[in-house]
Design an enzyme around this catalytic site. Structure first.
Site, PDB file in Angstrom:
ATOM      1  N   GLY B  73      39.090   2.590  12.787  1.00 36.83           N
ATOM      2  CA  GLY B  73      40.315   1.900  12.534  1.00 36.83           C
ATOM      3  C   GLY B  73      40.218   0.407  12.448  1.00 36.83           C
ATOM      4  N   ASN B 151      51.068   2.344  18.574  1.00 41.78           N
ATOM      5  CA  ASN B 151      50.192   2.923  19.598  1.00 41.78           C
ATOM      6  C   ASN B 151      50.760   2.964  21.021  1.00 41.78           C
ATOM      7  OD1 ASN B 151      49.680  -0.003  18.868  1.00 41.78           O
ATOM      8  ND2 ASN B 151      47.994   0.095  20.453  1.00 41.78           N
ATOM      9  N   GLN B 185      47.538   6.281  14.546  1.00 49.31           N
ATOM     10  CA  GLN B 185      48.353   6.921  15.542  1.00 49.31           C
ATOM     11  C   GLN B 185      48.880   7.991  14.967  1.00 49.31           C
ATOM     12  OE1 GLN B 185      47.793   7.020  18.825  1.00 49.31           O
ATOM     13  NE2 GLN B 185      46.752   5.046  19.097  1.00 49.31           N
ATOM     14  N   ALA B 206      39.064   9.276  13.078  1.00 49.59           N
ATOM     15  CA  ALA B 206      38.733  10.511  13.161  1.00 49.59           C
ATOM     16  C   ALA B 206      39.080  10.751  14.694  1.00 49.59           C
ATOM     17  CB  ALA B 206      37.378  10.663  13.176  1.00 49.59           C
ATOM     18  N   HIS B 207      38.858  10.023  15.703  1.00 49.87           N
ATOM     19  CA  HIS B 207      39.083  10.076  17.150  1.00 49.87           C
ATOM     20  C   HIS B 207      40.602  10.240  17.762  1.00 49.87           C
ATOM     21  CE1 HIS B 207      39.663   6.194  19.318  1.00 49.87           C
ATOM     22  NE2 HIS B 207      39.355   5.716  18.216  1.00 49.87           N
ATOM     23  N   CYS B 340      46.677  -6.839  33.769  1.00 46.74           N
ATOM     24  CA  CYS B 340      45.874  -6.763  34.831  1.00 46.74           C
ATOM     25  C   CYS B 340      44.693  -5.866  34.268  1.00 46.74           C
ATOM     26  CB  CYS B 340      46.032  -6.646  35.986  1.00 46.74           C
ATOM     27  SG  CYS B 340      47.123  -7.854  36.792  1.00 46.74           S
TER      28      CYS B 340
END
Lengths: 143, 411
Positions: B73, B151, B185, B206-207, B340
């Site tokens: 992406g 996202n 997303q 794809a993922h 953090c």
């Protein structure tokens, strides 16, 4: 080696990137003040850090005959911030004010068996809070 | 482990694995060549690639030839923004860094459209500034890049309204304004139709829908400006050099087929109910918590206000990385907006743009689900979270009261 470096570095690529000692202090923090910190009687206190950078530590000390007899703290921050304040409290307890004031970030880090690089620089602030607490004590107890 | 981090990456679908293993087996026996070669093994690879592209293109309702396969992406986003080097570029303040950073790099100027506390872009601001810049030089190429859904918080942006603003300006003669949307997303979770939405460029990967990591797509409408990011080969219709990754394309296609066949955006309505249940219960058991994701249907066009599978929550005085790690030790995997956790110095730019309050950003935790998420899993979380938050709050120096009931100290 300067005080700005930690001799102990995590040895393997743990998914946590934290040592077992850090994990232990994070899960079982020593000497922290349960409940309302304002009710914890102290002879000196120091606050460092701020929420913008994501870490804040309060350290409170009880002093008798120039020695730190008890130490309590609160910490807002990540696991390494919590663990390092916990470690500091163990290191400082029972020490004279002069010895306690000499505790460095490096000592805290080594005590914990090392911290990830980026954590060392942003989250080890407990000794600064302790320094402030000692100064606060001295200011109110100067002869 | 209970995996509540699907927005980071979804588990691989068995269908995607099978498609890839089949092609890898073909490759072992030397029967899967380079898709650019003319011999039989090459043609076989080319055939697989065409088949994959067709299935993937169907997911967003575009012709296969308008689709470029990329490695991620981030590459798709960079390719679009790079095309508009030296041009005015409009982005939302809450874009993914793979849009924000190149926009800052290439945009002249780069204009960040502010968002409200729901994470929705200020359309009036966009319209005003866009009109102003278009009028200053009617021939100037301009890019507007607004994500379809965020996202971190899940907010769905009013992309059709953005498209309408642009098409009205085009009608007035400002023809060089183009629209890109990062749908990474959103894909598979809500219906996405690039043609209907009048989009010129669209990124997806794809993922996030059960396919493999390492392959993504970029839709480029025929006629929209294009400048390749990677030179030195004629693959992807001369738009992206590099030997075609047929194995990953097959995995991507299998995931796209799963989504097309099952109309996953419909199935996610069930996940939305679980998400809303989680939000409701959190507010009951931890009343000081702040739900960041906009759950109400705000739009008049019956569009969703947020993706069905994301819940972002901030727990006052409980720093996000600590919450994340305690949850991890209790077998629950989530994400956080805390600085953090990522090793960055600043907390989430998304939450900062929404609230201008570092504490809300540091305290945020993102739960994100996929179609396999169950009520039982959510009940395990609900069982653990109050104790974890209470413990971290007790350790904390910060105020445990709800954010809006105290003075904002850190504006």
């Amino acid at each position: 080696m300067s005080d700005n470096e930690c001799t102990n570095k995590p040895k393997k690529a743990d998914p946590w990137a934290y040592t077992e000692i850090v994990k232990d202090h994070f899960l079982n923090p020593r000497n922290f003040i349960m409940g309302d910190e304002t009710k914890w009687q102290a002879d000196g206190e120091g606050l460092v850090g701020n929420p913008v950078c994501g870490d804040q530590m309060l350290v409170k000390i009880r002093v008798k005959g120039n020695k730190i007899t008890n130490i309590g703290w609160k910490t807002y921050g990540c696991a390494s911030a919590i663990a390092s304040t916990s470690a500091l409290s163990e290191l400082a307890k029972g020490k004279t004010l002069e010895d306690a004031d000499r505790i460095t970030a490096k000592e805290i880090c080594n005590y914990l068996g090392g911290l990830p690089e980026h954590k060392f620089h942003c989250s080890v602030l407990g000794h600064q809070a302790l320094h402030k607490a000692i100064q606060n004590y001295k200011a109110s107890h100067d002869s | 482990m209970i995996y509540f981090d699907a927005s980071a990456t979804t588990p691989l679908l068995p269908e995607a694995r099978e498609a890839m293993v089949n092609l890898m087996d073909l490759s072992i026996s030397g029967n899967l060549g380079n898709a650019s070669s003319l011999h039989t093994a090459g043609s076989r690879a080319k055939g697989e690639l065409i088949r994959a592209r067709t299935e993937i293109a169907k997911l967003i309702g575009v012709p296969p030839l308008e689709l470029i396969l990329t490695s991620s992406g981030s590459e798709s986003n960079n390719t679009v923004l790079h095309t508009f080097e030296h041009c005015p570029i409009f982005v939302s303040a809450i874009e993914h860094p793979s849009v924000l950073r190149p926009a800052e790099e290439y945009g002249n100027p780069c204009i960040k459209v502010p968002v409200n506390e729901q994470g929705t872009i200020n359309l009036n601001y966009l319209k005003l500034k866009l009109t102003e810049i278009a009028k200053a030089d009617p021939k100037q190429k301009i890019l507007v890049s607004i994500m379809l859904a965020n996202n971190e918080i899940g907010t769905v942006e009013p992309i059709r309204k953005v498209a309408i603003i642009i098409s009205e300006l085009r009608k007035q003669g400002y023809r060089n304004i183009y629209l890109h949307t990062d749908a990474t997303q959103a894909i598979g979770k809500i219906p996405v139709d690039a043609k209907k939405s009048m989009i010129d460029y669209l990124t997806f990967t794809a993922h996030k829908l059960g396919g493999p990591i390492g392959i993504a797509a970029l839709y480029v409408r025929t006629g929209a400006p294009f400048r390749p990011l990677i030179l030195g080969g004629s693959q992807e219709n001369k738009r992206r050099a590099g030997t075609s990754n047929v194995v990953l394309a097959a995995g991507f296609a299998a995931a796209a087929k799963y989504s097309n066949d099952n109309k996953t955006w419909g199935k996610y309505l069930k996940i939305k109910e679980l998400r809303n249940y989680l939000a409701e219960r959190i507010m009951q058991i931890i009343p000081s918590a702040r739900i960041i994701t906009p759950l109400n249907n705000l739009s008049s066009e019956h569009e969703e206000s947020a993706l069905p599978n994301i819940l972002n929550v901030s727990f006052p005085a409980a720093e996000g990385e600590s919450t994340q790690l305690y949850l991890d030790l209790n077998g629950i995997e989530v994400s956080t907006g805390s600085a953090c956790a990522s090793g960055a110095l600043e907390p989430s730019h998304v939450l900062m743009a929404m609230f201008h309050d570092a504490e809300i950003a540091h305290d945020s935790v993102r739960f994100s689900f996929n179609l396999d998420t169950t009520k039982q899993q959510i009940d395990v979380l609900l069982d653990k979270i109050p104790g974890i938050v209470a413990k971290i709050q007790d350790l904390s120096t910060m105020n445990k009261e709800p954010y809006n009931e105290r003075q904002r100290m850190h504006q």
